[in-house]
Design an enzyme around this catalytic site. Structure first.
Site, PDB file in Angstrom:
ATOM      1  N   GLN A  17      68.252 -31.991 -14.592  1.00  0.00           N
ATOM      2  CA  GLN A  17      69.355 -31.141 -15.444  1.00  0.00           C
ATOM      3  C   GLN A  17      69.811 -30.119 -14.757  1.00  0.00           C
ATOM      4  OE1 GLN A  17      69.058 -28.022 -19.181  1.00  0.00           O
ATOM      5  NE2 GLN A  17      67.279 -29.352 -18.864  1.00  0.00           N
ATOM      6  N   GLU A 139      62.102 -26.564 -15.443  1.00  0.00           N
ATOM      7  CA  GLU A 139      62.390 -25.515 -16.358  1.00  0.00           C
ATOM      8  C   GLU A 139      61.576 -24.541 -16.784  1.00  0.00           C
ATOM      9  OE1 GLU A 139      65.676 -24.944 -18.058  1.00  0.00           O
ATOM     10  OE2 GLU A 139      64.609 -23.027 -18.864  1.00  0.00           O
ATOM     11  N   ASP A 168      66.865 -24.325 -15.736  1.00  0.00           N
ATOM     12  CA  ASP A 168      67.695 -25.431 -15.232  1.00  0.00           C
ATOM     13  C   ASP A 168      69.431 -25.122 -15.559  1.00  0.00           C
ATOM     14  OD1 ASP A 168      65.746 -26.941 -14.430  1.00  0.00           O
ATOM     15  OD2 ASP A 168      65.598 -28.006 -16.365  1.00  0.00           O
ATOM     16  N   GLY A 247      69.431  -4.670 -26.536  1.00  0.00           N
ATOM     17  CA  GLY A 247      70.282  -3.531 -26.252  1.00  0.00           C
ATOM     18  C   GLY A 247      70.047  -2.030 -27.041  1.00  0.00           C
ATOM     19  N   GLY A 248      70.883  -1.302 -27.111  1.00  0.00           N
ATOM     20  CA  GLY A 248      70.406   0.055 -27.520  1.00  0.00           C
ATOM     21  C   GLY A 248      70.728   0.032 -29.191  1.00  0.00           C
TER      22      GLY A 248
HETATM   23  N1  CAO Z   1      68.025 -43.283  -1.652  1.00  0.00           N
HETATM   24  C1  CAO Z   1      67.014 -43.191  -1.288  1.00  0.00           C
HETATM   25  N2  CAO Z   1      66.035 -42.123  -1.657  1.00  0.00           N
HETATM   26  C2  CAO Z   1      66.377 -41.260  -2.365  1.00  0.00           C
HETATM   27  C3  CAO Z   1      67.475 -41.446  -2.931  1.00  0.00           C
HETATM   28  C4  CAO Z   1      68.534 -42.314  -2.451  1.00  0.00           C
HETATM   29  N3  CAO Z   1      69.759 -42.623  -3.158  1.00  0.00           N
HETATM   30  N4  CAO Z   1      67.754 -40.355  -3.857  1.00  0.00           N
HETATM   31  C5  CAO Z   1      66.617 -39.525  -3.826  1.00  0.00           C
HETATM   32  N5  CAO Z   1      65.674 -40.286  -3.040  1.00  0.00           N
HETATM   33  C6  CAO Z   1      64.462 -40.002  -2.802  1.00  0.00           C
HETATM   34  C7  CAO Z   1      64.231 -38.753  -1.770  1.00  0.00           C
HETATM   35  O1  CAO Z   1      64.509 -39.050  -0.416  1.00  0.00           O
HETATM   36  C8  CAO Z   1      62.852 -38.149  -1.976  1.00  0.00           C
HETATM   37  O2  CAO Z   1      61.917 -39.192  -1.040  1.00  0.00           O
HETATM   38  P1  CAO Z   1      60.927 -38.298  -0.233  1.00  0.00           P
HETATM   39  O3  CAO Z   1      59.864 -37.335  -1.127  1.00  0.00           O
HETATM   40  O4  CAO Z   1      60.142 -39.476   0.274  1.00  0.00           O
HETATM   41  O5  CAO Z   1      61.667 -37.540   0.739  1.00  0.00           O
HETATM   42  C9  CAO Z   1      62.771 -38.612  -3.555  1.00  0.00           C
HETATM   43  O6  CAO Z   1      63.871 -39.510  -3.852  1.00  0.00           O
HETATM   44  C10 CAO Z   1      63.190 -37.644  -4.381  1.00  0.00           C
HETATM   45  O7  CAO Z   1      62.187 -36.368  -4.595  1.00  0.00           O
HETATM   46  P2  CAO Z   1      62.309 -35.261  -5.282  1.00  0.00           P
HETATM   47  O8  CAO Z   1      61.170 -34.202  -4.803  1.00  0.00           O
HETATM   48  O9  CAO Z   1      63.499 -34.529  -5.296  1.00  0.00           O
HETATM   49  O10 CAO Z   1      61.934 -35.598  -6.522  1.00  0.00           O
HETATM   50  P3  CAO Z   1      60.572 -35.719  -7.694  1.00  0.00           P
HETATM   51  O11 CAO Z   1      61.037 -36.603  -8.913  1.00  0.00           O
HETATM   52  O12 CAO Z   1      59.302 -35.858  -6.926  1.00  0.00           O
HETATM   53  O13 CAO Z   1      60.709 -34.095  -8.014  1.00  0.00           O
HETATM   54  C11 CAO Z   1      61.920 -32.266  -9.205  1.00  0.00           C
HETATM   55  C12 CAO Z   1      61.649 -33.604  -9.068  1.00  0.00           C
HETATM   56  C13 CAO Z   1      62.956 -31.858 -10.170  1.00  0.00           C
HETATM   57  C14 CAO Z   1      60.350 -31.425  -9.346  1.00  0.00           C
HETATM   58  C15 CAO Z   1      62.325 -31.654  -7.696  1.00  0.00           C
HETATM   59  O14 CAO Z   1      63.509 -32.405  -7.236  1.00  0.00           O
HETATM   60  C16 CAO Z   1      62.483 -30.290  -7.514  1.00  0.00           C
HETATM   61  O15 CAO Z   1      61.742 -29.454  -7.235  1.00  0.00           O
HETATM   62  N6  CAO Z   1      63.953 -29.754  -7.465  1.00  0.00           N
HETATM   63  C17 CAO Z   1      64.450 -28.302  -7.002  1.00  0.00           C
HETATM   64  C18 CAO Z   1      64.265 -27.817  -8.368  1.00  0.00           C
HETATM   65  C19 CAO Z   1      64.910 -28.370  -9.659  1.00  0.00           C
HETATM   66  O16 CAO Z   1      66.161 -28.568  -9.604  1.00  0.00           O
HETATM   67  N7  CAO Z   1      64.326 -28.439 -10.460  1.00  0.00           N
HETATM   68  C20 CAO Z   1      64.972 -28.513 -12.009  1.00  0.00           C
HETATM   69  C21 CAO Z   1      64.874 -29.909 -12.266  1.00  0.00           C
HETATM   70  S1  CAO Z   1      65.377 -30.056 -13.966  1.00  0.00           S
HETATM   71  O17 CAO Z   1      64.154 -29.643 -14.939  1.00  0.00           O
END
Ligand code: CAO
Length: 425
Positions: A17, A139, A168, A247-248
């Site tokens: 998101q 979030e 988010d 607020g106030g």
């Molecule tokens: N081709 C190949 N690999 C891909 C890819 C693509 N096109 N797109 C993504 N990937 C892979 C990445 O390389 C990564 O792999 P590795 O971990 O092996 O390096 C993986 O997919 C994505 O990892 P991620 O940590 O981003 O995803 P997750 O589902 O494990 O975690 C989230 C999700 C949201 C917790 C994490 O991305 C995060 O903390 N993001 C930052 C904070 C954020 O935006 N949070 C809000 C999310 S909305 O509620």
């Protein structure tokens, strides 16, 4: 009419998101947003909270309007080559991967800026540099660590998260501002830069008034909080303030006619000082206009429960819309508690494009929120979200200039196929 961001090309590595909120805003303003998704999988939200089997979820469709989608395995060698070409052709790369993902992919900032010095790399992470920088965040974690949860809810109850997605979508908004600011800066420097927005920081920014109150606590009780009038002592941290106004000008949510059966038959009522005398007249307490216990704001503060109780006796005789009409005539600030059903049916929100009906090839018609920011010379039309990989070949040909032969080569490399398909082949 040219849109404000026409000519800006965004390489969109966002998912879930926070990041998609940001790139959707940029797309509404006219940027060409190319969403890069994992072959066969795509943004995980395509399949989350699905209301119709095998159809992109509303979670996905409502956050990815006006974008193009390409699938690309960026861990595949050919995929890395394609990504390198995309970096050359784009102005901004936006990502909200977990910490370290872009580096592990082989595209740290140093490499990206070497490929394209004009590239702006914009990132959302859960936390900024510090003890939690390596943590993944969703979030509600941001709401809790940014000060929102400890200050939301009622003082005698547990901390609460809010339905407003301030962690988010709020951080996505912050990042969008950072990106357009960096784009403006680039017009003067010719160079890109890194833009980062941490979700904890974004939430804290939106909780600014609570840090204000934290510091005011050192100088005495927070007299506009209901607990002051109730004689409940303050601790050393800002308490939860229920529905008190931030607020106030004291405010509360009050019952309206029908509250016994309708969970949303309430109105927010603000006892704004400049209209106090009108409030007294409307609720039938003209004597309060001059009575020393009620006439001045400071005198009213210890009596807010009694005052709002009396106002509520009046609001309970009206529906929330009747109360709104009457109070607006006297410029008394108030607002009915609107349900999502009422908002979805509100014709004035439809007329301004804030609520829009969108048609989707596999889902059919659905409602979404249009661009809440209106520009007079850059109107936003809401285009349906892309199907997974819908624009892969189009982008390879039109943006990267690849020939049919090169496109076929990329297809056969496996860079556009799901990993399990590669394994099977
Ligand atoms: N081709 C190949 N690999 C891909 C890819 C693509 N096109 N797109 C993504 N990937 C892979 C990445 O390389 C990564 O792999 P590795 O971990 O092996 O390096 C993986 O997919 C994505 O990892 P991620 O940590 O981003 O995803 P997750 O589902 O494990 O975690 C989230 C999700 C949201 C917790 C994490 O991305 C995060 O903390 N993001 C930052 C904070 C954020 O935006 N949070 C809000 C999310 S909305 O509620």
């Amino acid at each position: 009419m040219t849109k404000a961001l026409t000519g800006v090309r965004i390489l969109d590595f966002t998912h879930v998101q926070s990041g998609p909120t940001c790139t959707q805003l940029l797309a509404w303003f006219g940027a060409d947003v190319i969403k890069v998704e994992r072959p066969g999988v795509g943004d995980i939200t395509r399949g989350q909270l699905q209301d119709i089997p095998k159809v992109d979820s509303l979670y996905f469709t409502m956050l990815n309007h006006n974008k193009r989608s390409i699938t690309l395995d960026t861990k595949n060698p050919k995929g890395k080559e394609v990504l390198t070409e995309l970096i050359k052709k784009c102005d901004v790369l936006v990502e909200n991967f977990g910490p370290g993902v872009l580096d592990r992919m082989g595209f740290p900032w140093e490499k990206i800026t070497a490929i394209n010095p004009r590239m702006i790399v914009a990132s959302i992470k859960g936390f900024g540099p510090g003890p939690y920088e390596d943590c993944k965040v969703y979030e509600n974690v941001a709401q809790c660590t940014g000060g929102a949860a400890s200050t939301t809810g009622f003082p005698d109850d547990v901390p609460l998260v809010t339905g407003a997605q301030i962690g988010d979508s709020g951080t996505g908004l912050h990042l969008a501002l950072g990106i357009v600011t960096a784009l403006y800066h680039r017009t003067k420097t010719g160079k890109g830069q890194r833009v980062t927005a941490a979700m904890q920081d974004g939430v804290l920014n939106l909780c600014r008034v609570k840090l204000r109150d934290q510091q005011r606590l050192a100088h005495g009780p927070l007299t506009e909080y209901s607990q002051y009038g109730e004689g409940i002592p303050f601790g050393d941290a800002v308490p939860r303030a229920g529905n008190d106004s931030g607020g106030g000008q004291p405010g509360r949510i009050l019952k309206c006619k029908g509250w016994e059966t309708d969970p949303n038959a309430y109105i927010y009522f603000i006892t704004q000082a400049p209209v106090w005398e009108k409030i007294c007249d409307v609720i039938g307490e003209p004597g309060w206009k001059t009575h020393p216990d009620y006439a001045k704001p400071a005198a009213r503060l210890p009596r807010l429960n009694e005052i709002f109780g009396r106002i509520e006796q009046w609001t309970m005789t009206k529906t929330k819309f009747e109360a709104m009409d009457i109070l607006n005539e006297f410029d008394i600030p108030c607002g009915p508690i609107l349900s999502m059903k009422e908002i979805a049916e509100d014709q004035s929100l439809r007329a301004t494009g804030t609520v829009v009906e969108v048609d989707h090839p596999t889902r059919g018609k659905y409602l979404s929120i249009g661009n809440p920011i209106k520009l007079s010379d850059s109107p936003s039309d809401v285009q349906r979200s892309p199907l997974l990989g819908e624009h892969t070949d189009e982008v390879l040909r039109d943006v990267l200039g690849f020939s049919d032969h090169q496109v076929a080569e990329i297809h056969s490399s496996g860079a556009l196929s799901p990993p399990q398909k590669q394994a099977a082949e």
